[in-house]
Design an enzyme around this catalytic site. Structure first.
Site, PDB file in Angstrom:
ATOM      1  CB  SER A 120      -0.851   0.081   1.268  1.00  0.00           C
ATOM      2  OG  SER A 120      -1.741  -0.955   1.349  1.00  0.00           O
ATOM      3  CG  HIS A 141      -2.726  -1.031  -3.703  1.00  0.00           C
ATOM      4  ND1 HIS A 141      -3.260   0.221  -3.461  1.00  0.00           N
ATOM      5  CD2 HIS A 141      -2.672  -1.640  -2.490  1.00  0.00           C
ATOM      6  CE1 HIS A 141      -3.505   0.353  -2.177  1.00  0.00           C
ATOM      7  NE2 HIS A 141      -3.159  -0.750  -1.563  1.00  0.00           N
ATOM      8  CD  GLU A 153      -4.367   2.719  -6.207  1.00  0.00           C
ATOM      9  OE1 GLU A 153      -4.965   3.798  -6.074  1.00  0.00           O
ATOM     10  OE2 GLU A 153      -3.525   2.313  -5.374  1.00  0.00           O
ATOM     11  CG  ASN A 191      -4.070   4.212   0.599  1.00  0.00           C
ATOM     12  OD1 ASN A 191      -5.241   4.286   0.973  1.00  0.00           O
ATOM     13  ND2 ASN A 191      -3.398   3.081   0.613  1.00  0.00           N
TER      14      ASN A 191
HETATM   15  P1  NAI Z   1      -2.013  -9.502   7.316  1.00  0.00           P
HETATM   16  O1  NAI Z   1      -1.245  -9.207   8.546  1.00  0.00           O
HETATM   17  O2  NAI Z   1      -3.462  -9.820   7.419  1.00  0.00           O
HETATM   18  O3  NAI Z   1      -1.323 -10.716   6.538  1.00  0.00           O
HETATM   19  C1  NAI Z   1       0.055 -10.785   6.293  1.00  0.00           C
HETATM   20  C2  NAI Z   1       0.463 -12.254   6.273  1.00  0.00           C
HETATM   21  O4  NAI Z   1       1.802 -12.343   5.799  1.00  0.00           O
HETATM   22  C3  NAI Z   1       0.429 -12.931   7.640  1.00  0.00           C
HETATM   23  O5  NAI Z   1      -0.409 -14.057   7.575  1.00  0.00           O
HETATM   24  C4  NAI Z   1       1.879 -13.311   7.904  1.00  0.00           C
HETATM   25  O6  NAI Z   1       2.017 -14.549   8.576  1.00  0.00           O
HETATM   26  C5  NAI Z   1       2.444 -13.402   6.512  1.00  0.00           C
HETATM   27  N1  NAI Z   1       3.874 -13.171   6.418  1.00  0.00           N
HETATM   28  C6  NAI Z   1       4.617 -12.265   7.075  1.00  0.00           C
HETATM   29  N2  NAI Z   1       5.904 -12.348   6.707  1.00  0.00           N
HETATM   30  C7  NAI Z   1       5.963 -13.347   5.769  1.00  0.00           C
HETATM   31  C8  NAI Z   1       7.023 -13.911   5.010  1.00  0.00           C
HETATM   32  N3  NAI Z   1       8.255 -13.449   5.124  1.00  0.00           N
HETATM   33  N4  NAI Z   1       6.713 -14.904   4.156  1.00  0.00           N
HETATM   34  C9  NAI Z   1       5.454 -15.362   4.042  1.00  0.00           C
HETATM   35  N5  NAI Z   1       4.429 -14.878   4.745  1.00  0.00           N
HETATM   36  C10 NAI Z   1       4.674 -13.876   5.602  1.00  0.00           C
HETATM   37  O7  NAI Z   1      -1.749  -8.260   6.335  1.00  0.00           O
HETATM   38  P2  NAI Z   1      -2.703  -7.678   5.190  1.00  0.00           P
HETATM   39  O8  NAI Z   1      -3.607  -6.659   5.769  1.00  0.00           O
HETATM   40  O9  NAI Z   1      -3.267  -8.793   4.410  1.00  0.00           O
HETATM   41  O10 NAI Z   1      -1.632  -6.866   4.310  1.00  0.00           O
HETATM   42  C11 NAI Z   1      -0.733  -7.519   3.443  1.00  0.00           C
HETATM   43  C12 NAI Z   1      -0.173  -6.510   2.452  1.00  0.00           C
HETATM   44  O11 NAI Z   1      -1.235  -5.942   1.710  1.00  0.00           O
HETATM   45  C13 NAI Z   1       0.607  -5.355   3.057  1.00  0.00           C
HETATM   46  O12 NAI Z   1       1.645  -5.007   2.195  1.00  0.00           O
HETATM   47  C14 NAI Z   1      -0.434  -4.253   3.120  1.00  0.00           C
HETATM   48  O13 NAI Z   1       0.143  -2.963   3.097  1.00  0.00           O
HETATM   49  C15 NAI Z   1      -1.199  -4.518   1.827  1.00  0.00           C
HETATM   50  N6  NAI Z   1      -2.580  -4.044   1.787  1.00  0.00           N
HETATM   51  C16 NAI Z   1      -3.412  -4.141   2.877  1.00  0.00           C
HETATM   52  C17 NAI Z   1      -4.724  -3.695   2.800  1.00  0.00           C
HETATM   53  C18 NAI Z   1      -5.661  -3.824   3.967  1.00  0.00           C
HETATM   54  O14 NAI Z   1      -6.676  -3.132   3.973  1.00  0.00           O
HETATM   55  N7  NAI Z   1      -5.384  -4.675   4.946  1.00  0.00           N
HETATM   56  C19 NAI Z   1      -5.257  -3.095   1.548  1.00  0.00           C
HETATM   57  C20 NAI Z   1      -4.327  -3.134   0.442  1.00  0.00           C
HETATM   58  C21 NAI Z   1      -3.036  -3.556   0.582  1.00  0.00           C
END
Ligand code: NAI
Length: 387
Positions: A120, A141, A153, A191
């Site tokens: 993001s 994105h 995006e 954003n």
């Molecule tokens: P989340 O915390 O729900 O999920 C992240 C997952 O990645 C976790 O299950 C974790 O165990 C895993 N993880 C961490 N390090 C890892 C690694 N080295 N190898 C494999 N798995 C690993 O996070 P979320 O909210 O799904 O966000 C993920 C990405 O998406 C981030 O970059 C965030 O900025 C982006 N994003 C989030 C949005 C949201 O509203 N939550 C919207 C759009 C983008």
């Protein structure tokens, strides 16, 4: 990219599991990987439940449901992603960790595999720089929840191969999404452009001009589905504060994006929003915020101030060629459900009207925060459209 392209998703959290669902529903075999095996198991169980619900509701047939579930496969190691032609990374928002995953991944996937990041707020260019083949890295994105919100995006980095964005635009369209292309700049489109919706609302509250329910009611009366405080509570005040701070820092501390103490204190107190039972509003025992009836005398000054800031931000994104006018308007309607595109909205009263609102704010406060975009100034002088 073909339907038989195998897709890999890294990170089985909120975004990764949603993206995996979208890819599998679009017909791709999709490997889902997470560093935490319990998270991966939970995500796959959750996805099976979601697909079962779609079958129960009659949105898809039982056969389609079974085929989608069969296409969703666990990967217990990054190596399992070797057959993937497209890998989408959705792990924690940490540049060093993302870089490591991308370099590790390159050892396993084919030379022509495309590597996408769902970041993001980080620079796609910086993530790609860790790779031996940065030309195959791109930002993709999605918005939360990925299966429901159509916007994607598509963000080429500095080294991204010239045709990759259009190939992924076509793929996202085939997935039923609404893709827009944007420059690798902080906050991409949504954003960045949405910042004043929250920031200016907080400022109006901090100045004692109106309370939160009144500000929310005013914005709802203008057609927004949710008011700023209500929406921040849904997004999570911790997430919203992090995005605000990251965008502000990434813009080299431009005062236009400056975070507020009000939001910082919310986070410090653990009032994170709906998920913690308390944010700007209380959600204890299933309570939901109540909003007062507002008449035009109350709502118009609030709406005009926030909308002028949003329109200025959209105009500035266009001025700096972050995206086309059409894509900027599409992004705000499809990614955050705005009732109208901001540039189209600006044209209804004309640029001079919005410039007037900003100039009055600038004269009152003497702050750079309210400086008009050169494009708004030009459109006002020329009486031209912002689109
Ligand atoms: P989340 O915390 O729900 O999920 C992240 C997952 O990645 C976790 O299950 C974790 O165990 C895993 N993880 C961490 N390090 C890892 C690694 N080295 N190898 C494999 N798995 C690993 O996070 P979320 O909210 O799904 O966000 C993920 C990405 O998406 C981030 O970059 C965030 O900025 C982006 N994003 C989030 C949005 C949201 O509203 N939550 C919207 C759009 C983008």
């Amino acid at each position: 990219m073909e339907q038989n392209t195998i897709v890999g998703v890294i990170g089985a959290g909120t975004m990764g599991s949603g993206i995996a669902q979208v890819a599998a529903q679009a017909g791709h075999t999709c490997y889902l990987y997470d560093a935490n095996s319990a998270t991966l198991e939970r995500a796959l169980t959750g996805l099976r439940g979601t697909i079962d619900k779609l079958v129960a509701k009659g949105k898809i047939t039982a056969e389609e449901g079974k085929a989608i579930t069969d296409r969703l496969r666990p990967a217990t190691n990054l190596k399992d992603l070797a057959p993937c032609g497209l890998v989408i990374e959705a792990i924690i928002e940490d540049l060093a960790v993302k870089k490591k995953v991308f370099t590790d991944l390159e050892a396993f996937v084919a030379e022509d595999a495309v590597l996408a990041t769902n970041t993001s707020s980080l620079s796609v260019t910086a993530i790609a720089a860790a790779c031996s083949r940065p030309e195959r890295v791109i930002g993709l994105h999605f918005f939360n929840p990925a299966p429901l919100l159509p916007l994607v995006e598509v963000v080429p980095g500095l080294a991204t191969e010239a045709t990759l964005a259009s190939r992924l635009m076509a793929l996202m369209q085939a997935w039923g999404k609404t893709p827009v292309v944007c420059k690798d700049t902080p906050g991409f489109i949504v954003n960045r452009v949405a910042r004043p919706f929250y920031g200016e609302a907080i400022r109006i509250f901090e100045e004692g001009i109106a309370d939160m329910p009144t500000i929310d009611a005013a914005m709802k009366s203008a057609g927004f589905k949710m008011g700023p405080f209500e929406l921040m509570d849904l997004i999570g005040n911790d997430i919203n504060f992090t995005v605000t701070r990251t965008v502000w820092e990434a813009f080299f501390y431009d005062p236009r994006y400056k975070p507020s103490f009000t939001q910082q204190r919310q986070v410090e107190s653990g009032r994170l929003g709906r998920k913690s039972g308390r944010g700007y509003y209380s959600y204890a025992d299933g309570a939901m915020p109540a909003f007062p009836a507002v008449d035009g005398a109350v709502s118009t000054p609030i709406v005009e101030r926030i909308l002028a800031m949003l329109i200025n931000e959209a105009a500035d994104a266009l001025f700096w060629q972050v995206a086309s006018a059409q894509d900027i308007d599409l992004a705000m309607t499809k990614g955050v459900n705005y009732p109208k595109g901001l540039l189209a909205w600006a044209d209804e009263q004309g640029a001079a009207h919005w410039l007037g609102v900003l100039q009055r704010l600038q004269a009152t406060y003497g702050e750079d925060r309210y400086r008009p975009s050169p494009l708004l100034l030009k459109a006002s002088t020329d009486r031209s459209s912002l689109r």
